[in-house]
Each structure stands twice: as structure tokens, then as C-alpha cells.
Scaffold this motif. Structure first.
Motif, PDB file in Angstrom:
ATOM      1  N   LEU A 126       0.847  -1.203   0.000  1.00  0.00           N
ATOM      2  CA  LEU A 126       0.000   0.000   0.000  1.00  0.00           C
ATOM      3  C   LEU A 126       0.882   1.253   0.000  1.00  0.00           C
ATOM      4  CD1 LEU A 126      -2.975   1.073   0.399  1.00  0.00           C
ATOM      5  CD2 LEU A 126      -2.424   1.174   2.837  1.00  0.00           C
ATOM      6  N   GLN A 130      -2.078   6.334   1.602  1.00  0.00           N
ATOM      7  CA  GLN A 130      -3.316   5.848   0.969  1.00  0.00           C
ATOM      8  C   GLN A 130      -4.123   5.006   1.952  1.00  0.00           C
ATOM      9  OE1 GLN A 130      -3.357   4.068  -2.826  1.00  0.00           O
ATOM     10  NE2 GLN A 130      -2.155   5.699  -3.777  1.00  0.00           N
ATOM     11  N   GLY A 134      -6.429  -0.768  -1.048  1.00  0.00           N
ATOM     12  CA  GLY A 134      -5.722  -0.380  -2.270  1.00  0.00           C
ATOM     13  C   GLY A 134      -5.260  -1.619  -3.020  1.00  0.00           C
TER      14      GLY A 134
END
Ligand SMILES: [Zn+2]
Length: 267
Positions: A126, A130, A134
Motif C-alpha cells: 500500500l 493511501q 488499495g
């Protein structure tokens, strides 16, 4: 392990998150953050998580005391061991994110899970700042995600009579179930003893009552005994619900439940 429903973000956490992520971002620009850099602001969620989880550890389902147990970061905040050759930086930007916080007992958190966070072989990591998941495919099961841990982990009996043990195994060979049991040591001896005591002292008397009613062939008594079992075994604060689910399923498999009109929903 059963699903955890945290409920809405506690008041004030979002403001803390914004300020703390900003503070950490300045530290991260210079060097990888250390545990002491995180402070304890995330402790404001301790009570909310403890209540949401029925006062139990999110992983082993044992009863835990609010004061002496840990706010657990599902994605580790300082360092994360994702597997050989993988980067080891932690998910510092998720340290105050409600969706990343759980309540765990010290045994599960400090002794077993620690910074372990293995990823599937082809998973990406990831990117910083974020929101998960994801492109990341974690192997550890998140009890607060949409997937149900019971679909990955099954309790099965081993042996008979008073010596019978109940052990967690991967349901239908689930790879993530297997890894989760291994990482958290869900088959550790003291837990296996607790599982055995729970089955003999708490689930056992209900099983006997239901069996007796089935033996007598009285549908109304069967339904009543079944309802009483579900009410006790799956009330929010009851421990080891995933185990109770499999014990009931073992003694009263779908064919029997169908014959007597008994429903067994996952807790
Ligand atoms: Zn635990």
C-alpha cells in the motif's frame, strides 16, 4: 475470531488524526519513525473499541480488561514485516485511522502478532498516505472487514470423551485462515485449554438439552432449547462464539437442523 463492528468514528478522533499525521509526516521526512514518536493519542478510542468488541480480544475472543489491554493497529504503525525481501516501513499514516484500530489482548498483540503483516505473493505494498486495502492483499484476516473470519477458520474436535480437544484449522484449506492461526497462535496450549473448558462448561449443557429434546421427538421443546442455546452462546459479551458455532454445527449438522427447523446463523 468473529466479525467486529466498530460503529461510527468516535467524536474527536478525526481532529486528532489530522494533527498527528501532520506531525508524523515531518518526522518521516527525516528518518523512519520510532514507537515513541506516535504518542498515545489513539488511546481515546480504547473504551469505544472495548465496548464494540463485547469486552473481548478481537483475535482470540477471550475476555479482556479495558485498562490493561492494547489498542491494536491492524496494519502495524512503526514497522511491518511483510515477508522476505519486502520493505519494512510501518503504516504510520494509519496510526489514528478508526478503520485500522482494534482492541487486542497482550498475548495476541505483543507476543504473537507483533509487527507481522505478511502479504500475498503477488500483492503490492500500500503506498504511503493511501487508505487500505488499495492494491494490497494481506494474509492476516481483518475481523472488522467485510469478510467473515468464520469462513476461513473452523474449529474441529480431536479425540473423544473428556480428553476431546477443539482446535482451529483452516476451513476448506483457506490459506489466509492457516496463516492467521499461525501468526496469532490461535492453537496455543492455554487457549486450547480455554476452548475445552468453554465447550464442556458452557456449550455442553445446551447440546445435552437439545439432544434430549430431539430424542423425545418434541418439536416445541427442541425449538425452545435451541433458542435458549443461541441466546446464551451468541450474546454480545459471550466468549469464543466462533467455537460455539462450530460445536453446534458438529453436533447438529444441516440435515438435522433442517429436519427440526433450526437456524444457525454465523455470529
Ligand atoms: Zn487475544
Amino acid at each position: 475470531m468473529i466479525r467486529v463492528d466498530r460503529g461510527p468514528t468516535p467524536l474527536g478522533l478525526e481532529a486528532i488524526r489530522k494533527a498527528e499525521v501532520k506531525r508524523l509526516a515531518a518526522i518521516v521526512r527525516r528518518a523512519p519513525p520510532k514507537a515513541k514518536d506516535f504518542g498515545h493519542e489513539y488511546n481515546v478510542v480504547r473504551g469505544a473499541l472495548w465496548k464494540a468488541q463485547g469486552r473481548k480480544c478481537c483475535y482470540c475472543e477471550r475476555r479482556v480488561d479495558r485498562l490493561y489491554n492494547d489498542v491494536e493497529h491492524f496494519r502495524p504503525k512503526t514497522r511491518a514485516y511483510r515477508g522476505p525481501g519486502r520493505p519494512t516501513h510501518g503504516y504510520w499514516w494509519l496510526a489514528w485511522t478508526w478503520e485500522n484500530l482494534l482492541f487486542a489482548c497482550p498475548r495476541c498483540n505483543r507476543r504473537h502478532k507483533k509487527n507481522r503483516f505478511p502479504l500475498a505473493r503477488k500483492s503490492l505494498v500500500l503506498p504511503a498516505r493511501q487508505n487500505p486495502p488499495g492494491p494490497e492483499r494481506a494474509l492476516l484476516i481483518d475481523p472488522s472487514s467485510k469478510e467473515d473470519p468464520i469462513c476461513h477458520i473452523q474449529f474441529v474436535p480431536l479425540g473423544a470423551g473428556k480428553r476431546r480437544k477443539w482446535l482451529p484449522v483452516a476451513r476448506r484449506g483457506s490459506r489466509r485462515g492457516k496463516r492467521t492461526i499461525k501468526i496469532l497462535k490461535l492453537a496455543r496450549p492455554e487457549l486450547v485449554d480455554d476452548y475445552r473448558d468453554h465447550v464442556s462448561d458452557v456449550v455442553g449443557p445446551h447440546v445435552e438439552k437439545i439432544r434430549k429434546a430431539i430424542g423425545a421427538g418434541d418439536g416445541r421443546t427442541v425449538a425452545k432449547a435451541w433458542r435458549s442455546a443461541l441466546k446464551t452462546l451468541f450474546r454480545p459479551r459471550q466468549v469464543f462464539q466462533a467455537l460455539s458455532y462450530d460445536v453446534l454445527d458438529h453436533h447438529f449438522p444441516p440435515a438435522i437442523r433442517q429436519r427440526w427447523g433450526l437456524d444457525l446463523a454465523r455470529p
